[in-house]
Design a protein around this motif. Sequence first.
Motif, PDB file in Angstrom:
ATOM      1  N   GLY A  25       0.823  -1.197   0.000  1.00 32.85           N
ATOM      2  CA  GLY A  25       0.000   0.000   0.000  1.00 32.85           C
ATOM      3  C   GLY A  25       0.858   1.249   0.000  1.00 32.85           C
ATOM      4  N   LEU A  26       0.224   2.363  -0.327  1.00 30.37           N
ATOM      5  CA  LEU A  26       0.916   3.637  -0.331  1.00 30.37           C
ATOM      6  C   LEU A  26       1.041   4.170   1.091  1.00 30.37           C
ATOM      7  N   VAL A  27       2.149   4.859   1.345  1.00 27.75           N
ATOM      8  CA  VAL A  27       2.446   5.376   2.685  1.00 27.75           C
ATOM      9  C   VAL A  27       2.450   6.898   2.655  1.00 27.75           C
ATOM     10  N   SER A  28       1.630   7.503   3.515  1.00 23.00           N
ATOM     11  CA  SER A  28       1.605   8.956   3.676  1.00 23.00           C
ATOM     12  C   SER A  28       2.247   9.320   5.008  1.00 23.00           C
ATOM     13  N   LEU A  29       3.076  10.341   5.002  1.00 25.66           N
ATOM     14  CA  LEU A  29       3.700  10.850   6.218  1.00 25.66           C
ATOM     15  C   LEU A  29       3.143  12.234   6.505  1.00 25.66           C
ATOM     16  N   VAL A  30       2.580  12.426   7.695  1.00 27.03           N
ATOM     17  CA  VAL A  30       2.009  13.705   8.106  1.00 27.03           C
ATOM     18  C   VAL A  30       2.931  14.346   9.134  1.00 27.03           C
ATOM     19  N   VAL A  31       3.365  15.585   8.846  1.00 26.44           N
ATOM     20  CA  VAL A  31       4.300  16.292   9.716  1.00 26.44           C
ATOM     21  C   VAL A  31       3.690  17.632  10.127  1.00 26.44           C
ATOM     22  N   PRO A  32       3.162  17.746  11.333  1.00 29.45           N
ATOM     23  CA  PRO A  32       2.668  19.049  11.802  1.00 29.45           C
ATOM     24  C   PRO A  32       3.853  19.930  12.194  1.00 29.45           C
ATOM     25  N   ALA A  33       3.815  21.193  11.826  1.00 27.04           N
ATOM     26  CA  ALA A  33       4.963  22.063  12.109  1.00 27.04           C
ATOM     27  C   ALA A  33       4.511  23.491  12.360  1.00 27.04           C
ATOM     28  N   ARG A  34       5.104  24.084  13.381  1.00 25.91           N
ATOM     29  CA  ARG A  34       4.882  25.510  13.646  1.00 25.91           C
ATOM     30  C   ARG A  34       6.217  26.119  14.072  1.00 25.91           C
ATOM     31  N   ASN A  35       6.756  26.981  13.233  1.00 26.24           N
ATOM     32  CA  ASN A  35       8.046  27.626  13.484  1.00 26.24           C
ATOM     33  C   ASN A  35       9.168  26.602  13.695  1.00 26.24           C
ATOM     34  N   GLU A  36       9.297  25.708  12.739  1.00 29.17           N
ATOM     35  CA  GLU A  36      10.335  24.671  12.789  1.00 29.17           C
ATOM     36  C   GLU A  36      11.317  24.807  11.616  1.00 29.17           C
ATOM     37  N   ALA A  37      11.546  26.043  11.170  1.00 30.66           N
ATOM     38  CA  ALA A  37      12.432  26.261  10.024  1.00 30.66           C
ATOM     39  C   ALA A  37      13.835  25.722  10.267  1.00 30.66           C
ATOM     40  N   PHE A  94      -4.384  14.198   8.245  1.00 35.36           N
ATOM     41  CA  PHE A  94      -5.012  12.899   7.981  1.00 35.36           C
ATOM     42  C   PHE A  94      -6.069  13.020   6.887  1.00 35.36           C
ATOM     43  N   LEU A  95      -6.850  14.084   6.921  1.00 32.89           N
ATOM     44  CA  LEU A  95      -7.905  14.267   5.925  1.00 32.89           C
ATOM     45  C   LEU A  95      -7.331  14.498   4.528  1.00 32.89           C
ATOM     46  N   ASN A  96      -6.116  15.050   4.471  1.00 33.19           N
ATOM     47  CA  ASN A  96      -5.486  15.317   3.177  1.00 33.19           C
ATOM     48  C   ASN A  96      -4.628  14.161   2.673  1.00 33.19           C
ATOM     49  N   ALA A  97      -4.359  13.198   3.527  1.00 34.68           N
ATOM     50  CA  ALA A  97      -3.489  12.077   3.148  1.00 34.68           C
ATOM     51  C   ALA A  97      -4.211  11.134   2.183  1.00 34.68           C
ATOM     52  N   LYS A  98      -3.461  10.603   1.228  1.00 31.67           N
ATOM     53  CA  LYS A  98      -4.023   9.707   0.219  1.00 31.67           C
ATOM     54  C   LYS A  98      -3.567   8.262   0.391  1.00 31.67           C
ATOM     55  N   GLY A  99      -2.646   8.017   1.320  1.00 34.55           N
ATOM     56  CA  GLY A  99      -2.059   6.697   1.446  1.00 34.55           C
ATOM     57  C   GLY A  99      -2.953   5.681   2.140  1.00 34.55           C
ATOM     58  N   ASP A 100      -2.602   4.404   1.965  1.00 31.48           N
ATOM     59  CA  ASP A 100      -3.277   3.312   2.662  1.00 31.48           C
ATOM     60  C   ASP A 100      -2.811   3.231   4.113  1.00 31.48           C
ATOM     61  N   PHE A 101      -1.557   3.647   4.341  1.00 32.94           N
ATOM     62  CA  PHE A 101      -0.985   3.697   5.682  1.00 32.94           C
ATOM     63  C   PHE A 101      -0.571   5.145   5.958  1.00 32.94           C
ATOM     64  N   ILE A 102      -0.892   5.632   7.145  1.00 34.19           N
ATOM     65  CA  ILE A 102      -0.587   7.012   7.503  1.00 34.19           C
ATOM     66  C   ILE A 102       0.315   7.008   8.731  1.00 34.19           C
ATOM     67  N   ILE A 103       1.448   7.699   8.640  1.00 35.64           N
ATOM     68  CA  ILE A 103       2.403   7.818   9.734  1.00 35.64           C
ATOM     69  C   ILE A 103       2.443   9.279  10.178  1.00 35.64           C
ATOM     70  N   MET A 104       2.491   9.512  11.483  1.00 31.37           N
ATOM     71  CA  MET A 104       2.633  10.870  11.993  1.00 31.37           C
ATOM     72  C   MET A 104       3.950  10.996  12.746  1.00 31.37           C
ATOM     73  N   CYS A 171       2.486   8.698  26.303  1.00 29.26           N
ATOM     74  CA  CYS A 171       2.576  10.078  25.811  1.00 29.26           C
ATOM     75  C   CYS A 171       3.717  10.238  24.811  1.00 29.26           C
ATOM     76  N   TYR A 172       3.557   9.626  23.652  1.00 30.44           N
ATOM     77  CA  TYR A 172       4.568   9.733  22.605  1.00 30.44           C
ATOM     78  C   TYR A 172       3.857   9.674  21.263  1.00 30.44           C
ATOM     79  N   GLY A 173       4.197  10.596  20.366  1.00 30.81           N
ATOM     80  CA  GLY A 173       3.393  10.791  19.173  1.00 30.81           C
ATOM     81  C   GLY A 173       3.926  10.230  17.877  1.00 30.81           C
ATOM     82  N   PHE A 174       4.828   9.264  17.938  1.00 28.32           N
ATOM     83  CA  PHE A 174       5.280   8.582  16.719  1.00 28.32           C
ATOM     84  C   PHE A 174       4.340   7.399  16.515  1.00 28.32           C
ATOM     85  N   VAL A 175       3.361   7.554  15.617  1.00 27.90           N
ATOM     86  CA  VAL A 175       2.278   6.586  15.465  1.00 27.90           C
ATOM     87  C   VAL A 175       1.965   6.389  13.984  1.00 27.90           C
TER      88      VAL A 175
END
Length: 261
Positions: A25-37, A94-104, A171-175
């Motif tokens: 399956g296709l894999v989507s990676l979701v990376v939330p970022a705020r001021n992480e330049a 998550f709503l924008n991801a197109k993959g069969d598997f979603i990683i955050m 309490c760890y967000g690698f999922v």
Amino acid sequence: MEATVSSVAGSSTRAAADVVHVAGGLVSLVVPARNEAANIAWVLSRIPDCVDEVILVDGESSDDTAGRALACLPSLRVVPQSGPGKGNALRTGFLNAKGDFIIMIDADGSMSPREIPRYVHFLEHGYDVVKGSRFTGGGGSLDITALRRGGNRALLTLTNLLYQASLTDLCYGFVGFRREALARLDLRSSGFEIETEMVCRALLEGLRVAEVPTLELPRRTGRSNLRTFRDGQRVLRTLLRERAAGATSAKPHLVRRTRHA
């Protein structure tokens, strides 16, 4: 309906990239970022080949997070965050991801993208949700403080008691999770507690949950948006709320405790 909680110990979290990627399956990676330049290029430059799509959810950064991210990875999709908080950022991704598997994964460099193949491996082999654990064999942390460790342990103990589970970290967000699990998780949290909401609902829904060893690295630069006491209280409220909601549901949610070495 039963949830299977499995702890998959490994000799070292650094061996994650050695897991063979099996086409499934296709894999989507979701990376939330705020001021992480200052950190985002390090993260994006380490994404393994098994990832097919990368989505950066920009939380109205005042620095050049999106620009530096696109310079590092031109194929990146940048989407604006919908509402404040990490939970809103993740749900947008998550709503924008197109993959069969979603990683955050976080954008601050505290999680190594080179561990992603391990998550994908277990998703491809039947697990619905795969979460990282710093406290199972082969896992660890180079960053956690005594206060955070104690708080995590207390909340973890309560989780295992309330949900009849055998988790080793909370309490760890690698999922990672399978796309079809998203509707059953029905995530609604806006803050850091979304990670706990995800685990609680997976257990209550009888999903197959695996824990894999992970190594938490120090944040590369800057200050974390996490606030220990405030976010700890939100996690606690989430644990109690979800368990109360589960108790009034008609769905059975007995958790069968299993371990795999």
